[in-house]
Design a protein around this motif. Structure first.
Motif, PDB file in Angstrom:
ATOM      1  N   ALA A 181     -13.004  -4.271  -6.413  1.00  0.00           N
ATOM      2  CA  ALA A 181     -13.282  -4.574  -5.006  1.00  0.00           C
ATOM      3  C   ALA A 181     -12.572  -3.528  -4.153  1.00  0.00           C
ATOM      4  O   ALA A 181     -11.360  -3.339  -4.276  1.00  0.00           O
ATOM      5  CB  ALA A 181     -12.790  -5.978  -4.660  1.00  0.00           C
ATOM      6  N   ASP A 182     -13.324  -2.840  -3.298  1.00  0.00           N
ATOM      7  CA  ASP A 182     -12.784  -1.738  -2.493  1.00  0.00           C
ATOM      8  C   ASP A 182     -12.849  -2.123  -1.013  1.00  0.00           C
ATOM      9  O   ASP A 182     -13.929  -2.323  -0.463  1.00  0.00           O
ATOM     10  CB  ASP A 182     -13.603  -0.471  -2.765  1.00  0.00           C
ATOM     11  N   ARG A 183     -11.677  -2.248  -0.411  1.00  0.00           N
ATOM     12  CA  ARG A 183     -11.606  -2.534   1.026  1.00  0.00           C
ATOM     13  C   ARG A 183     -11.261  -1.227   1.743  1.00  0.00           C
ATOM     14  O   ARG A 183     -10.176  -0.675   1.559  1.00  0.00           O
ATOM     15  CB  ARG A 183     -10.540  -3.603   1.288  1.00  0.00           C
ATOM     16  N   VAL A 184     -12.198  -0.752   2.555  1.00  0.00           N
ATOM     17  CA  VAL A 184     -12.063   0.544   3.198  1.00  0.00           C
ATOM     18  C   VAL A 184     -11.767   0.339   4.683  1.00  0.00           C
ATOM     19  O   VAL A 184     -12.436  -0.437   5.368  1.00  0.00           O
ATOM     20  CB  VAL A 184     -13.352   1.385   3.037  1.00  0.00           C
ATOM     21  N   SER A 185     -10.760   1.035   5.148  1.00  0.00           N
ATOM     22  CA  SER A 185     -10.461   1.032   6.590  1.00  0.00           C
ATOM     23  C   SER A 185     -10.391   2.479   7.072  1.00  0.00           C
ATOM     24  O   SER A 185      -9.861   3.347   6.368  1.00  0.00           O
ATOM     25  CB  SER A 185      -9.144   0.307   6.876  1.00  0.00           C
ATOM     26  N   THR A 186     -10.924   2.731   8.262  1.00  0.00           N
ATOM     27  CA  THR A 186     -10.954   4.091   8.805  1.00  0.00           C
ATOM     28  C   THR A 186     -10.331   4.097  10.202  1.00  0.00           C
ATOM     29  O   THR A 186     -10.384   3.102  10.933  1.00  0.00           O
ATOM     30  CB  THR A 186     -12.390   4.628   8.886  1.00  0.00           C
ATOM     31  N   ARG A 187      -9.734   5.230  10.507  1.00  0.00           N
ATOM     32  CA  ARG A 187      -9.155   5.417  11.838  1.00  0.00           C
ATOM     33  C   ARG A 187      -9.497   6.820  12.328  1.00  0.00           C
ATOM     34  O   ARG A 187      -9.169   7.805  11.676  1.00  0.00           O
ATOM     35  CB  ARG A 187      -7.637   5.222  11.780  1.00  0.00           C
ATOM     36  N   LEU A 188     -10.183   6.873  13.454  1.00  0.00           N
ATOM     37  CA  LEU A 188     -10.601   8.149  14.027  1.00  0.00           C
ATOM     38  C   LEU A 188      -9.545   8.615  15.020  1.00  0.00           C
ATOM     39  O   LEU A 188      -9.280   7.963  16.031  1.00  0.00           O
ATOM     40  CB  LEU A 188     -11.957   8.020  14.722  1.00  0.00           C
ATOM     41  N   GLU A 202      -7.708  12.213  17.076  1.00  0.00           N
ATOM     42  CA  GLU A 202      -8.223  13.303  17.885  1.00  0.00           C
ATOM     43  C   GLU A 202      -8.744  14.448  17.036  1.00  0.00           C
ATOM     44  O   GLU A 202      -9.778  15.043  17.341  1.00  0.00           O
ATOM     45  CB  GLU A 202      -7.122  13.810  18.825  1.00  0.00           C
ATOM     46  N   ALA A 203      -8.035  14.760  15.923  1.00  0.00           N
ATOM     47  CA  ALA A 203      -8.421  15.935  15.138  1.00  0.00           C
ATOM     48  C   ALA A 203      -8.759  15.592  13.686  1.00  0.00           C
ATOM     49  O   ALA A 203      -9.052  16.496  12.904  1.00  0.00           O
ATOM     50  CB  ALA A 203      -7.302  16.967  15.166  1.00  0.00           C
ATOM     51  N   ARG A 204      -8.722  14.326  13.305  1.00  0.00           N
ATOM     52  CA  ARG A 204      -9.011  13.981  11.911  1.00  0.00           C
ATOM     53  C   ARG A 204      -9.486  12.536  11.792  1.00  0.00           C
ATOM     54  O   ARG A 204      -9.270  11.714  12.682  1.00  0.00           O
ATOM     55  CB  ARG A 204      -7.771  14.179  11.028  1.00  0.00           C
ATOM     56  N   LEU A 205     -10.139  12.260  10.675  1.00  0.00           N
ATOM     57  CA  LEU A 205     -10.571  10.899  10.326  1.00  0.00           C
ATOM     58  C   LEU A 205      -9.745  10.446   9.128  1.00  0.00           C
ATOM     59  O   LEU A 205      -9.767  11.075   8.071  1.00  0.00           O
ATOM     60  CB  LEU A 205     -12.061  10.888   9.973  1.00  0.00           C
ATOM     61  N   VAL A 206      -8.983   9.362   9.267  1.00  0.00           N
ATOM     62  CA  VAL A 206      -8.111   8.853   8.215  1.00  0.00           C
ATOM     63  C   VAL A 206      -8.801   7.665   7.546  1.00  0.00           C
ATOM     64  O   VAL A 206      -9.177   6.695   8.222  1.00  0.00           O
ATOM     65  CB  VAL A 206      -6.740   8.426   8.780  1.00  0.00           C
ATOM     66  N   ILE A 207      -8.976   7.752   6.235  1.00  0.00           N
ATOM     67  CA  ILE A 207      -9.652   6.692   5.471  1.00  0.00           C
ATOM     68  C   ILE A 207      -8.672   6.136   4.445  1.00  0.00           C
ATOM     69  O   ILE A 207      -8.040   6.900   3.709  1.00  0.00           O
ATOM     70  CB  ILE A 207     -10.907   7.229   4.754  1.00  0.00           C
ATOM     71  N   ALA A 208      -8.531   4.819   4.393  1.00  0.00           N
ATOM     72  CA  ALA A 208      -7.657   4.156   3.418  1.00  0.00           C
ATOM     73  C   ALA A 208      -8.482   3.216   2.544  1.00  0.00           C
ATOM     74  O   ALA A 208      -9.287   2.433   3.061  1.00  0.00           O
ATOM     75  CB  ALA A 208      -6.549   3.378   4.122  1.00  0.00           C
ATOM     76  N   HIS A 209      -8.285   3.343   1.240  1.00  0.00           N
ATOM     77  CA  HIS A 209      -8.982   2.476   0.288  1.00  0.00           C
ATOM     78  C   HIS A 209      -7.975   1.504  -0.333  1.00  0.00           C
ATOM     79  O   HIS A 209      -6.951   1.927  -0.886  1.00  0.00           O
ATOM     80  CB  HIS A 209      -9.618   3.305  -0.836  1.00  0.00           C
ATOM     81  N   GLY A 210      -8.254   0.218  -0.257  1.00  0.00           N
ATOM     82  CA  GLY A 210      -7.449  -0.780  -0.960  1.00  0.00           C
ATOM     83  C   GLY A 210      -8.242  -1.314  -2.140  1.00  0.00           C
ATOM     84  O   GLY A 210      -9.221  -2.055  -1.976  1.00  0.00           O
ATOM     85  N   LEU A 211      -7.873  -0.887  -3.352  1.00  0.00           N
ATOM     86  CA  LEU A 211      -8.631  -1.235  -4.552  1.00  0.00           C
ATOM     87  C   LEU A 211      -7.984  -2.425  -5.269  1.00  0.00           C
ATOM     88  O   LEU A 211      -6.774  -2.443  -5.502  1.00  0.00           O
ATOM     89  CB  LEU A 211      -8.687  -0.041  -5.515  1.00  0.00           C
ATOM     90  N   THR A 212      -8.801  -3.394  -5.622  1.00  0.00           N
ATOM     91  CA  THR A 212      -8.360  -4.519  -6.452  1.00  0.00           C
ATOM     92  C   THR A 212      -9.141  -4.469  -7.757  1.00  0.00           C
ATOM     93  O   THR A 212     -10.378  -4.588  -7.761  1.00  0.00           O
ATOM     94  CB  THR A 212      -8.601  -5.863  -5.747  1.00  0.00           C
ATOM     95  N   LEU A 213      -8.423  -4.262  -8.882  1.00  0.00           N
ATOM     96  CA  LEU A 213      -9.065  -4.187 -10.194  1.00  0.00           C
ATOM     97  C   LEU A 213      -8.967  -5.535 -10.886  1.00  0.00           C
ATOM     98  O   LEU A 213      -7.885  -6.110 -10.981  1.00  0.00           O
ATOM     99  CB  LEU A 213      -8.392  -3.117 -11.059  1.00  0.00           C
TER     100      LEU A 213
END
Length: 208
Positions: free
Chosen positions: A176-183, A185-196
């Motif tokens: 299960a992959d919970r993805v959160s993104t934050r835009l 000014e100069a970059r897009l930050v993506i965080a993946h929370g993986l549950t195996l």
């Protein structure tokens, strides 16, 4: 004049075999009864391809192994000759050549006491991440196994044979992959929370 009597020994053996995908681990406990005389040393036989990892017993002065053909002879020497009873435990490992997708044949060869009058005992078989089927059996009588064992046997002498057909249990992994993104000014930050969720068997590594 003291007459030297030949030592007569009997052994009650409690053997355990833990079968994993790449190795068979043996725990061999031997309870010796010295019914006549005394013993300055003990001898046991192991397959030449089996590795002795540890041994435990009292009054041991030294031990060594010598290779004879397809087996190795373990000789244990004592500080003083043993009398009456003696307990010895050996830990050994047998490497397996198997692949995850195919079944492999594996004979069980636990250590064997030498120069004894009689040996009897039990053999317990357990598995870890492995499916094991009994392919051939001789000299063993099957008995009720404990909760954690696949099978258990009694024997009243050597040699006995037990060959297994082994196959590794393939793990089932659900993610299960919970993805959160934050835009920003100069970059897009993506965080993946993986549950195996790992089922059927364990895993040592994961690739992403």
């Amino acid at each position: 004049t003291e007459v030297t009597r030949k030592a007569l020994l009997t052994v009650d053996s409690t053997l355990q075999a833990q079968v994993a995908p790449a190795v068979i681990k043996y725990t061999s406990k031997f309870h010796y009864e010295i019914v006549q005389g005394n013993a300055a040393q003990l001898a046991l036989a192991l397959p030449a391809t089996q590795a002795l990892t540890r041994l435990a017993g009292e009054q041991i002065r030294d031990w060594h192994t010598t290779v004879e053909g397809d087996r190795q002879i373990l000789t244990i020497e004592f500080i003083k000759p043993i009398e009456h009873t003696y307990d010895l435990t050996l830990y050994s490992e047998q490497a397996l050549d198997s692949t995850p997708a195919t079944a492999a044949n594996a004979p069980l060869n636990p250590p064997q006491p030498l120069e004894v009058e009689r040996e009897s005992g039990s053999l317990m078989l357990a598995t870890d991440d492995t499916v094991a089927e009994i392919e051939s059996l001789a000299g063993l009588r099957q008995i009720n196994a404990t909760d954690h064992a696949l099978a258990a046997f009694r024997f009243n002498g050597r040699p006995f044979t037990l060959a297994l057909k082994l196959k590794r249990i393939e793990p089932v992994v659900r993610v299960a992959d919970r993805v959160s993104t934050r835009l920003e000014e100069a970059r897009l930050v993506i965080a993946h929370g993986l549950t195996l969720d790992v089922e059927k068997a364990g895993i040592y590594a994961v690739e992403i």
